[in-house]
Design a protein around this motif. Structure first.
Motif, mmCIF file in Angstrom:
data_model
loop_
_atom_site.group_PDB
_atom_site.id
_atom_site.type_symbol
_atom_site.label_atom_id
_atom_site.label_comp_id
_atom_site.label_asym_id
_atom_site.label_seq_id
_atom_site.Cartn_x
_atom_site.Cartn_y
_atom_site.Cartn_z
ATOM 1 N N GLU A 1 -6.422 0.491 -7.527
ATOM 2 C CA GLU A 1 -5.146 -0.177 -7.525
ATOM 3 C C GLU A 1 -4.722 -1.084 -6.349
ATOM 4 O OE1 GLU A 1 -0.065 0.683 -8.239
ATOM 5 O OE2 GLU A 1 -1.669 2.177 -8.318
ATOM 6 N N LEU A 2 -5.074 -0.391 -5.028
ATOM 7 C CA LEU A 2 -4.829 -0.893 -3.740
ATOM 8 C C LEU A 2 -5.582 -2.238 -3.676
ATOM 9 C CD1 LEU A 2 -3.484 -1.197 -1.129
ATOM 10 C CD2 LEU A 2 -4.912 0.512 -0.237
ATOM 11 N N ARG B 1 -4.114 -5.024 -5.488
ATOM 12 C CA ARG B 1 -3.277 -5.545 -4.782
ATOM 13 C C ARG B 1 -3.459 -6.560 -3.663
ATOM 14 N NH1 ARG B 1 1.456 -0.902 -4.167
ATOM 15 N NH2 ARG B 1 1.651 -0.056 -6.631
ATOM 16 N N LEU B 2 -4.329 -6.064 -2.933
ATOM 17 C CA LEU B 2 -4.811 -6.888 -1.845
ATOM 18 C C LEU B 2 -5.517 -8.205 -2.307
ATOM 19 C CD1 LEU B 2 -6.191 -4.161 0.451
ATOM 20 C CD2 LEU B 2 -4.169 -5.446 0.904
ATOM 21 N N HIS B 3 -6.393 -8.086 -3.434
ATOM 22 C CA HIS B 3 -7.017 -9.047 -3.945
ATOM 23 C C HIS B 3 -6.357 -10.137 -4.311
ATOM 24 C CE1 HIS B 3 -10.844 -10.306 -6.344
ATOM 25 N NE2 HIS B 3 -10.756 -11.012 -5.362
ATOM 26 N N ALA B 4 -5.050 -9.898 -5.029
ATOM 27 C CA ALA B 4 -4.077 -10.685 -5.439
ATOM 28 C C ALA B 4 -3.399 -11.784 -4.395
ATOM 29 C CB ALA B 4 -3.126 -9.916 -6.096
ATOM 30 N N TRP C 1 0.672 -1.207 0.066
ATOM 31 C CA TRP C 1 0.037 0.049 -0.068
ATOM 32 C C TRP C 1 0.681 1.292 -0.052
ATOM 33 C CZ3 TRP C 1 -0.393 -3.825 3.512
ATOM 34 C CH2 TRP C 1 -0.064 -3.405 5.032
ATOM 35 N N ARG C 2 2.118 1.105 0.268
ATOM 36 C CA ARG C 2 2.824 2.490 0.440
ATOM 37 C C ARG C 2 2.854 3.430 -0.725
ATOM 38 N NH1 ARG C 2 7.579 -0.025 1.762
ATOM 39 N NH2 ARG C 2 6.806 -0.443 3.741
ATOM 40 N N ASP C 3 2.753 2.707 -1.985
ATOM 41 C CA ASP C 3 2.891 3.790 -3.097
ATOM 42 C C ASP C 3 1.649 3.380 -4.222
ATOM 43 O OD1 ASP C 3 3.365 1.036 -4.195
ATOM 44 O OD2 ASP C 3 5.318 1.632 -5.579
ATOM 45 N N ALA C 4 0.649 3.009 -3.600
ATOM 46 C CA ALA C 4 -0.644 2.497 -4.399
ATOM 47 C C ALA C 4 -1.142 3.899 -4.879
ATOM 48 C CB ALA C 4 -1.620 1.743 -3.577
ATOM 49 N N GLY C 5 -1.375 3.997 -6.171
ATOM 50 C CA GLY C 5 -1.737 5.308 -6.664
ATOM 51 C C GLY C 5 -3.234 5.628 -6.691
ATOM 52 N N SER C 6 -4.212 4.715 -6.187
ATOM 53 C CA SER C 6 -5.540 4.778 -6.172
ATOM 54 C C SER C 6 -6.092 3.705 -5.550
ATOM 55 C CB SER C 6 -6.169 4.699 -7.683
ATOM 56 O OG SER C 6 -6.120 3.350 -7.898
ATOM 57 N N GLY C 7 -7.493 4.076 -4.979
ATOM 58 C CA GLY C 7 -7.997 2.822 -4.196
ATOM 59 C C GLY C 7 -8.044 1.626 -5.067
#
Length: 198
Positions: free
Chosen positions: A116-117, A120-123, A108-114
């Motif tokens: 995108e975050l 990443r979490l869903h992966a 989450w440190r450099d996630a550009g949008s909700g």
């Protein structure tokens, strides 16, 4: 940076969750079929049994699976299903080592949008849609991780003033409200299912 959270409702366990991104992720992973407080105390119990003050994704990923499962199963067991959850925690740590250099916070440190975050979490292994949305809401509401569109990406869990999930727990009172919400939702789902059967 340490964040004050009260998810485990136990000071040492909550302190670990507040300072360790991996502990927070592991707590969320364990949060199924056990009371929330037990799930979020899990990372602290694991760290204690490893003789550490924090969790290390590389160390957990490289441990012998049987040894790690035994650590989960020792009484009191870390989870209701110690064997399968030990396996899931190792899978999560292996993924973090392979994709994020073992750094959970990098998600989450450099996630550009909700959005995108959320992707990443869903992966992450063990993070279905709902778990990913709840954790995203937890990051936004308790850890001040607020990329643009985070509330929308978290779905109903991102709503301000709601008491739907772990993301809304700030102490015993809000925990009781979340439990009440879940019981009402369960009851409504049961009634809806039985109405369809008629």
């Amino acid at each position: 940076m340490t964040t004050l959270v009260r998810l485990a409702q136990q000071p040492e366990a909550d302190a670990l969750l507040g300072r360790s991104p991996l502990a927070a992720l592991v707590g969320m992973l364990l949060d199924q079929q056990v009371p929330m407080e037990r799930a979020f105390t899990g990372p602290y119990t694991i760290a204690q049994r490893l003789g550490e003050n924090d969790l290390d994704a590389r160390r957990i990923a490289s441990m012998d699976p049987e040894e790690f499962a035994a650590l989960f199963s020792a009484k009191p067991a870390v989870h209701r299903f110690p064997g399968s959850m030990a396996k899931r925690v190792q899978e999560l740590c292996r993924y973090l080592v392979a994709h994020h250099d073992g750094d959970a916070g990098a998600i989450w440190r450099d996630a550009g949008s909700g959005a995108e975050l959320f992707r990443r979490l869903h992966a992450l292994p063990g993070f279905g849609r709902q778990k990913a949305q709840i954790f995203l809401a937890l990051l936004g509401k308790r850890f001040d991780v607020t990329p643009e569109g985070w509330r929308e990406a978290a779905g109903p869990y991102g709503e301000e003033g709601s008491h739907r999930s772990v993301a809304d727990v700030t102490g015993p009172e809000s925990l009781a409200m979340v439990r009440e919400f879940k019981q009402r939702a369960k009851k409504a789902a049961k009634e809806s299912a039985s109405a369809r059967e008629k």
